[in-house]
Design an enzyme around this catalytic site. Structure first.
Site, PDB file in Angstrom:
ATOM      1  N   HIS A 137      44.426  16.381  29.251  1.00 37.77           N
ATOM      2  CA  HIS A 137      44.608  17.640  28.511  1.00 37.77           C
ATOM      3  C   HIS A 137      45.163  18.720  29.444  1.00 37.77           C
ATOM      4  CE1 HIS A 137      43.085  20.927  25.696  1.00 37.77           C
ATOM      5  NE2 HIS A 137      43.159  21.580  26.845  1.00 37.77           N
ATOM      6  N   GLU A 138      44.522  18.902  30.593  1.00 36.76           N
ATOM      7  CA  GLU A 138      44.973  19.962  31.508  1.00 36.76           C
ATOM      8  C   GLU A 138      46.367  19.657  32.055  1.00 36.76           C
ATOM      9  OE1 GLU A 138      43.449  22.581  31.337  1.00 36.76           O
ATOM     10  OE2 GLU A 138      41.543  21.877  30.520  1.00 36.76           O
TER      11      GLU A 138
ATOM     12  N   HIS B 240      49.117  20.539  29.711  1.00 37.75           N
ATOM     13  CA  HIS B 240      49.357  21.978  29.545  1.00 37.75           C
ATOM     14  C   HIS B 240      50.600  22.424  30.332  1.00 37.75           C
ATOM     15  CE1 HIS B 240      46.494  23.756  26.952  1.00 37.75           C
ATOM     16  NE2 HIS B 240      45.431  23.429  27.649  1.00 37.75           N
TER      17      HIS B 240
ATOM     18  N   GLU C 128      46.913  24.130  22.800  1.00 38.42           N
ATOM     19  CA  GLU C 128      45.688  23.350  22.962  1.00 38.42           C
ATOM     20  C   GLU C 128      45.743  22.047  22.164  1.00 38.42           C
ATOM     21  OE1 GLU C 128      43.590  23.960  25.199  1.00 38.42           O
ATOM     22  OE2 GLU C 128      44.378  25.932  25.715  1.00 38.42           O
TER      23      GLU C 128
ATOM     24  N   ASP D  14      45.498  18.331  23.656  1.00 38.48           N
ATOM     25  CA  ASP D  14      44.530  17.320  23.209  1.00 38.48           C
ATOM     26  C   ASP D  14      45.238  16.014  22.863  1.00 38.48           C
ATOM     27  OD1 ASP D  14      42.264  18.871  23.473  1.00 38.48           O
ATOM     28  OD2 ASP D  14      42.145  19.432  21.355  1.00 38.48           O
TER      29      ASP D  14
HETATM   30 ZN    ZN Z   1      43.453  23.594  27.155  1.00 43.98          ZN
END
Ligand code: ZN
Length: 678
Positions: free
Chosen positions: A517-518, A521, A578, A582
């Protein structure tokens, strides 16, 4: 936590809720990790996977009266609070000699816990600041009063801080940005629906009661609240909305000090910077120029007495938790109960542990790390991070919609991502911060001034990429696009995200997906606009950008259709970053798991294949119950989707999930079209 401008790319957002009463020591409870009893096996995984993975937990874990959300990560958060409480109780004891850090964290905590002492002093500790506001004789004095309040982290009119220059990430520059509101977002002032009107009325009543507690008599408190509402509504009208602020280009306007002065002349800016202690500022980022034009009119058109009331309100609001019970309770009734639906304040010790973490986070965090997180934890996490980065590399290789040039740049950016795990290499030095036992509000004020100075001292200096935005015990993680690094505090590297004795499948579905997830980003709608050095620079061909946006639009449509409360839809544009993190994150974790399991025997465990357990691991991280008020608040301001949609939204986009659970087209967990960027 995720408050800095671009550093919103974190795992979830917290809304601090105030607290009070009871001091009791609880030993840290063992945290339950992945658990079959949390499932609801009567549910059909292809109809509602979230219910299937979490139904048991949801039924057994009603929201405690002092919370607005209760989920797996809150359980972990509470565990960390209990560890910190033990550390602080020891540090607060003067029975044995203490070192400098122990004196600071121990006395800060003990002063906060001393509710009787705080009550006895009444409003006296606020006197110095209130006198300064009282003494403002004309609007030419306003900037200096503002300056005092900004040093104390009071949100009046605008924000002043230090940030990396978005177009030259090696330099830290000064920045002024919109601010000055007491409600959570500009929309709360501007929307016309019944719910928004009701909240505005309750907000005014709250401001009125706080002013009355400050000594405003009779009608003056009501008139004061109306004046505050008028000023804040005018500020809200000039503010940029939350979704627009997600585009980094919309909040980057480098200007000379003279240019800022022409937008907003009531502040003599050059003198303001000199007096605040950052002499020599020639240019800075004015995040939202139109806000500052509007601010000028607000100041010109408002009566001085009303501006002074506005400043008093924001000061008392900023320190309410460190004031006598009447203030703290009034603050909780609005910000806790009305806005989030929490019924009771948190026990006082939890509030004081949190306050110490915010004030002295690295002195306290150092002790937390010593107790909970060894070098072994760091090593194993780093291994996992490398696995996920390898998966991202092969994912990029397989992507068919990118041109070779843009792809090359994407590899360069991925290669440059730095990994920060657990805790900082160099701990922050708080030695110049004075903490005095028995002076709760004074400690808070000094800690905030210390932090303000620390921030401003960065201006004009190279960016420090080793710095952390979160403290070690924090249950969260973030990606910083201006540093191009991913950050995993020690606090999150525990069950249910990661368990030593759990099979890979579950751990990859938990912490593996968080890492993914990070990492993604860096390549979401916001992060993709920065290059590998963290500079805001368009490295995409127009053709690739169009292909990216087409894919992102699929997520916007999909998530906008989700309704956390009947009639309230998620904002697919606000949550785009976000949601795509995900989706990308779980896919990368799945790829990494498949790579790890290659050529290995993979027997079923508890009757589930590794693929099935992987998705259950992801699902169970997000088990949660939420009050209706909090669901509404989140839909307005939270860039993260609620747990249910973080689970169902993602799995319904993954053919790998549908294969694992034999779902077929036409069932709710099979999205049509399936959205995918990475
Ligand atoms: Zn996030």
């Amino acid at each position: 936590m995720c408050f800095a401008r671009f550093r919103t790319a974190c795992l979830f957002a917290f809304f601090p809720v105030s607290a009070s009463l009871l001091a009791q020591s609880e030993p840290p409870k063992k945290i339950e990790g992945f658990d079959l009893k949390s499932m609801d096996t009567t549910a059909d995984p292809c109809v509602d996977f979230y219910q299937y993975a979490c139904g048991g937990w949801i039924a057994k874990n009603p929201i405690p009266p002092d919370r607005a959300v209760w989920g797996r990560f809150n359980e972990l958060g509470d565990h960390n609070l209990a560890v910190l409480q033990n550390i602080l109780e020891k540090a607060a004891s003067t029975a044995k000699p203490r070192d400098g850090s122990e004196q600071k964290i121990g006395d800060f905590y003990a002063s906060c816990m001393d509710e009787a002492g705080i009550d006895k002093k009444g409003a006296a500790p606020m006197k110095a600041e209130l006198d300064h506001i009282h003494d403002i004789a004309s609007k030419t004095d306003l900037p200096w009063a503002l300056m005092r309040l900004h040093r104390l982290d009071v949100n009046v009119f605008f924000r002043f801080n230090a940030n990396p220059d978005a177009k030259d990430s090696t330099k830290t520059i000064a920045e002024v940005a919109q601010g000055g509101l007491g409600l959570p977002d500009r929309d709360y002032y501007l929307k016309d629906d019944a719910k928004s009107k009701e909240i505005r009325e309750k907000y005014m009543a709250h401001v009125q009661r706080m002013l009355a507690l400050l000594g405003y008599e009779g009608d003056k408190a009501a008139a004061g609240a109306q004046a505050v509402m008028k000023i804040e509504t005018d500020l809200a009208k000039g503010s940029l909305d939350r979704t627009a602020r997600r585009n980094p280009n919309n909040v980057y306007h480098k200007m000379s000090v003279a240019e800022l002065a022409s937008l907003c002349p009531f502040v003599p800016w050059q003198k303001y910077f000199d007096r605040i202690g950052v002499g020599g500022v020639e240019s800075l980022n004015v995040a939202e120029p139109s806000f500052f034009r509007g601010l000028e009119s607000v100041v010109v058109l408002s009566k001085l007495d009303d501006l002074k009331t506005y400043m008093r309100w924001h000061y008392v609001h900023a320190v309410a938790e460190f004031l006598p019970a009447a203030f703290a309770k009034e603050n909780f009734d609005f910000y806790g109960t009305t806005l989030t639906g929490a019924k009771e304040m948190l026990p006082r010790w939890k509030r004081c542990v949190g306050a110490t973490d915010r004030a002295l986070g690295e002195d306290l965090g150092k002790k937390f790390v010593e107790e909970t997180f060894g070098t072994e934890g760091k090593r194993r996490t780093l291994e996992l991070v490398h696995e996920i980065e390898k998966a991202m590399d092969s994912d990029l290789k397989q992507v068919t919609w990118m041109t070779p040039e843009t792809k090359k740049q994407a590899f360069v950016k991925l290669e440059a991502v730095a990994n920060k795990i657990g805790y900082p290499d160099h701990w922050r030095d708080y030695s110049t911060l004075e903490i005095v036992r028995g002076d709760a509000l004074g400690n808070l004020d000094r800690a905030r001034q210390f932090e303000f100075r620390r921030e401003l001292e960065k201006i004009g200096k190279p960016v420090d990429r080793t710095e952390w935005e979160m403290t070690p015990p924090t249950v969260n993680a973030y990606y910083d696009p201006q540093m191009n690094n991913i950050n995993f505090p020690a606090g999150i590297l525990q069950p249910p995200f990661y368990e030593n004795n759990m099979d890979d499948a579950v751990n990859y579905g938990g912490i593996g997906a968080v890492i993914g997830h990070e990492l993604t980003h860096g390549f979401d709608d916001e992060g993709r606009q920065f290059d590998g050095h963290g500079n805001l620079q368009d490295w995409w061909t127009p053709e690739d950008a169009k292909e990216f946006e087409k894919r992102a639009e699929c997520f916007v449509k999909e998530y906008s259709s989700f309704e956390p409360v009947p009639g309230v839809h998620l904002n697919g544009q606000l949550t785009l970053g976000e949601n795509s993190a995900d989706n990308g994150g779980l896919r990368l974790a799945f790829m990494a798991l498949m790579d790890t399991l290659k050529n290995k025997q993979t027997p079923k465990i508890d009757g589930f294949t590794p693929e099935q357990r992987f998705f259950l691991g992801w699902g169970q991280v997000w088990c949660q119950n939420t009050t209706e008020q909090m669901s509404r608040l989140s839909a307005n301001v939270n860039p993260h989707s609620p747990g249910k949609f973080r689970v169902n939204g993602v799995v319904s986009n993954m053919p790998e999930f549908q294969k694992a659970y034999s779902c077929h087209l036409g069932q709710p967990m099979v999205a049509n079209p399936a959205c995918r960027v990475w």
